[in-house]
Design an enzyme around this catalytic site. Sequence first.
Site, PDB file in Angstrom:
ATOM      1  N   GLU A 103      35.689  18.493  36.177  1.00 59.74           N
ATOM      2  CA  GLU A 103      34.622  17.663  36.738  1.00 59.74           C
ATOM      3  C   GLU A 103      34.901  17.085  38.120  1.00 59.74           C
ATOM      4  O   GLU A 103      34.997  15.860  38.287  1.00 59.74           O
ATOM      5  CB  GLU A 103      34.295  16.514  35.777  1.00 59.74           C
ATOM      6  CG  GLU A 103      33.874  16.981  34.399  1.00 59.74           C
ATOM      7  CD  GLU A 103      33.321  15.856  33.532  1.00 59.74           C
ATOM      8  OE1 GLU A 103      33.535  14.680  33.870  1.00 59.74           O
ATOM      9  OE2 GLU A 103      32.679  16.156  32.519  1.00 59.74           O
ATOM     10  N   GLU A 153      32.953  20.701  26.960  1.00 61.56           N
ATOM     11  CA  GLU A 153      32.883  19.362  26.352  1.00 61.56           C
ATOM     12  C   GLU A 153      31.452  19.112  25.939  1.00 61.56           C
ATOM     13  O   GLU A 153      30.512  19.430  26.686  1.00 61.56           O
ATOM     14  CB  GLU A 153      33.257  18.237  27.332  1.00 61.56           C
ATOM     15  CG  GLU A 153      34.713  18.067  27.594  1.00 61.56           C
ATOM     16  CD  GLU A 153      35.008  16.949  28.604  1.00 61.56           C
ATOM     17  OE1 GLU A 153      34.278  15.933  28.650  1.00 61.56           O
ATOM     18  OE2 GLU A 153      35.969  17.123  29.369  1.00 61.56           O
TER      19      GLU A 153
HETATM   20  C1  BG6 Z   1      33.678  13.676  30.671  1.00 64.94           C
HETATM   21  C2  BG6 Z   1      35.150  13.671  30.941  1.00 64.94           C
HETATM   22  O1  BG6 Z   1      33.049  13.281  31.829  1.00 64.94           O
HETATM   23  O2  BG6 Z   1      33.160  12.805  29.764  1.00 64.94           O
HETATM   24  C3  BG6 Z   1      35.976  12.961  29.890  1.00 64.94           C
HETATM   25  O3  BG6 Z   1      35.647  14.949  31.171  1.00 64.94           O
HETATM   26  C4  BG6 Z   1      35.253  11.727  29.420  1.00 64.94           C
HETATM   27  O4  BG6 Z   1      37.222  12.676  30.445  1.00 64.94           O
HETATM   28  C5  BG6 Z   1      33.953  12.171  28.783  1.00 64.94           C
HETATM   29  O5  BG6 Z   1      35.992  10.917  28.572  1.00 64.94           O
HETATM   30  C6  BG6 Z   1      33.130  11.049  28.205  1.00 64.94           C
HETATM   31  O6  BG6 Z   1      32.923  10.052  29.162  1.00 64.94           O
HETATM   32  P1  BG6 Z   1      33.317   8.551  28.890  1.00 64.94           P
HETATM   33  O7  BG6 Z   1      33.246   7.865  30.212  1.00 64.94           O
HETATM   34  O8  BG6 Z   1      32.300   8.055  27.936  1.00 64.94           O
HETATM   35  O9  BG6 Z   1      34.698   8.577  28.305  1.00 64.94           O
END
Ligand code: BG6
Length: 462
Positions: free
Chosen positions: A157, A363
Amino acid sequence: MNSNFLWGGATASYQCEGAWNIDDKAESMWDHYLHENNLENGDVASDHYHHFEEDIKMMKDGGHNAYRFSLSWPRIIKNRAGDINPKGIAFYNKLINCCLKNGITPFVTLYHWDLPQYWQEVGGWLNLDTSRAFAHYAEVCFEAFGDKVKLWTTFNEPKWFTVNGYLIGNYPPAEHDLQHTIICGFNVMYANALAIQKFRQGKFQGQIGIVHSYSPIDGIDDTIETKIAMRNADNYANNWVLDTAALGSFPIDLLAKLSETNDISFMKPDLLKTIAENKVDFLGLNYYARTLVKPYTSGETKMVFNNSGKKGSTQMRIKNWFEQVMDPNSEYTEWDTEIYPKGLEDGLIRAYQKYHLPIFVTENGVGFHENINVNEVKDDYRISFMNDHINALMNAQDKGADVRGYFTWSPFDLYSWMNGVEKRYGLVAVDFSTLKRKPKASYFWYKKIINSNGKLIERREY
Ligand code: BG6
């Protein structure tokens, strides 16, 4: 679903490993920033460093055939001279071997935001030496693990850490500076190209890609003004990473727009040539939500990100670019993330039609406040979220998109950056005081889905 489809979960070194100063690991930018500002940190996190065997066993028992994790640059490289830390290499060898022993394909990200502080001290991503050092670090990893790892990604990202670090200011180095945002973004994409160049020159086997925080753009109507806002939002959120990594060049209209207000003369022809010549083999797309936009041409720029878990605190309005709006018909989490599976289907189709590259959903998940002091966390909301998003992925496959894997974020609870450990994403609960693990209902549900290779997903059209 193809029988080679990868089913797994994704984590990031800083968010789960803990052991922040163990075995000669250098300090990362996040260690430094969170300690300096006395903020909740990942010093211990899920202590995956000491629990990885248990965690990987849990993945295997849950049916996973792949694990996406990141390597910590400051664990592997000790200093700006580029000296290797053998203990860091040894740790990741153990972790990778453990995956292989359990029939789990390691899917490795080189950089998930934990820049060594020794590079931050000399300008971090504003300094091209950091990009060159990243290429050295990448090569060290290809050489150390390349016999066992066949799926690599350079960055997780770029958009998120660049914009949050230099524009919105809620991530280190916590700046609000557009010029620095542009330089950081450029230098990261250059570093991506340099690492790919090392991969190709070294004739390492396997494939290399990049992971992008993919937010497909929708507009509130079909007017020409909205279409312009959508294009601006797409350039801001997606195209500067995806076009550059997959097609080899930044969007020309984005460069034209930036040059109206900023100096982009640092984008030298030789650097652009390296970017053009070193493209990715596949795309990793992280999907949390789409972005719905309308035009925004008067008023002040305002960018506020919801790290509080208090609904309605997000504001994203960039003058003469776009404004992000909430859909009154949609459901949102307490962190203002829209729950919109159709966005994943649309996005996968759009990305495949545009780039013609294999895609992994690297993800996808949802964070909640959860009480884990129960026999079993009954996270039906997560089951329903995952069902609908895997269904969206399968719809996109049915419509021709070449999607080769799905990684849930996350296989176990971990530290969620500025949201701390209270925002839980895991299929396995982690008690952060005892570090005990306990599967949630979603863990058992996902196992059944994987064992059926997706056949048990409740299907529907959106
Ligand atoms: C993604 C990242 O943007 O989202 C992760 O790759 C991150 O590192 C995940 O934890 C969820 O976002 P957040 O800010 O809710 O932890």
